[in-house]
Design an enzyme around this catalytic site. Sequence first.
Site, PDB file in Angstrom:
ATOM      1  CG  ASP A 334      -1.891   1.124   1.224  1.00 48.34           C
ATOM      2  OD1 ASP A 334      -2.707   1.183   0.300  1.00 48.34           O
ATOM      3  OD2 ASP A 334      -1.830   1.974   2.137  1.00 48.34           O
ATOM      4  CB  CYS A 387      -5.578   6.351  -0.393  1.00 55.32           C
ATOM      5  SG  CYS A 387      -4.138   7.347   0.019  1.00 55.32           S
TER       6      CYS A 387
END
Length: 454
Positions: A334, A387
């Site tokens: 991530d 994100c």
Amino acid sequence: MTDKTDTREIVLDILLAVTRDGEYSHIALKNTLDKYQYLEKRERAFLTKVVEGTLEYQIRIDYIINTFSNTKVHKMKPVIRCILRSAVYQICFLDGVPDSAACNEAVKLAKKRGFHTLKGFVNGVLRNIARNKENITYPEKEKEPVAYLSVIYSLPEWLVRQWKDEYGMERTEQMAVAFLTEQPTTVRINTERITKQELIDRLQSEGVRVSEAVQMEDALFLSGYDYLNKLKSFQEGLFYVQDISSMTAAKEAGAKEQDVVLDLCATPGGKSIYVAQQMHGKGRVIARDLTPQKVFLIEENIRRCQVSNMQAECADARIFDAAWEKKADVVIADLPCSGLGVIGRKKDIKYKMTVEKEAELVALQREILKNAVRYVKPGGTLLYSTCTINQGENEENAVWLSRQFPFGLESLSPYLPEVLKEEGKDGMLQLIPGVHETDGFFIARLKKQENKQT
């Protein structure tokens, strides 16, 4: 609003820290709220509302100021610029503050900060705006669609153009509306320690408004609380603040009880903790990040959530660690990204990003991914997520991975709720604000082929 502690002066200091000194708004605001815990709930709410609203609508506010001021915003002294911006937000966007109060308090603040000679300028601009706020002319949507979306929704024009090219104008406006829509706090239940109903009862007894999230069984929406850290249920680690998109990514890891999981850029640890809890205390989760400060934050959350099969380590994901070659069943990447999917939560991030920075981030992501693929066992899983909603950082990176290395995209559908199964069947999922009722988030699941060299 007048009080012993000058709330508007605190607002000014936060805005200066963000717009002049380069601090991130969510960090500056949190640190300030931590410092002024003694303020009444209404004062803290006012402070938060004005800071976030001023930043959220900054482009539109600057457009309004420039319409009524001969001195343009970019030429103003930082203190005067921030005083005017926060006052215009109160005048144009905040119903509970009389225009006269916003003007008067702004003039007082200018004088207090040593700008006595500019009090007439501040007063004149603000009173002119207050008198004419219902008659401001904005760019026309049909004639200047990019300028219209930029001003009305306070998005940089380059970003509007990028999203228009990638998603079309209608979808771009959907996202823009979603970013300006107030959202409740999303939390994940620590199901290893409490049931959903027990947590709902605990939170309600602490004065919190709670509603259930239909998209995720383990999620709740919270609102109406004053200070999250004061809640006993939070202190005891009975829940973790985490968006549904991030929870979805953790589920997509598909970690089994005896797996070894390596999370390369884990701060603050939410996905790793959720993965560890789904493994029911078995196996091993290693959560890494770049600095001791970030590792300390992960360790704090491990302790608070009482996770036994997880540990935090300090490591630079850009540097290959030979000790981990082909050792992980699951690698979570991530990675650092433009963060444009969380504009609704980090109000100033849209002003800090540029096309050039996006390109630099893609290069950084690929540098880390070249290491990540080497840590995965044959037959193991690489979970790549960001994100953001920029295709260069998302789909293009996932396709690059599958072409450069012995990894194949694997369907996300088995781990997704019914409404998303079709969208995730090809191994990639782009969650879009205003469409999926989540932050903007990208997830790709790739499986390493057996008996292949990385």
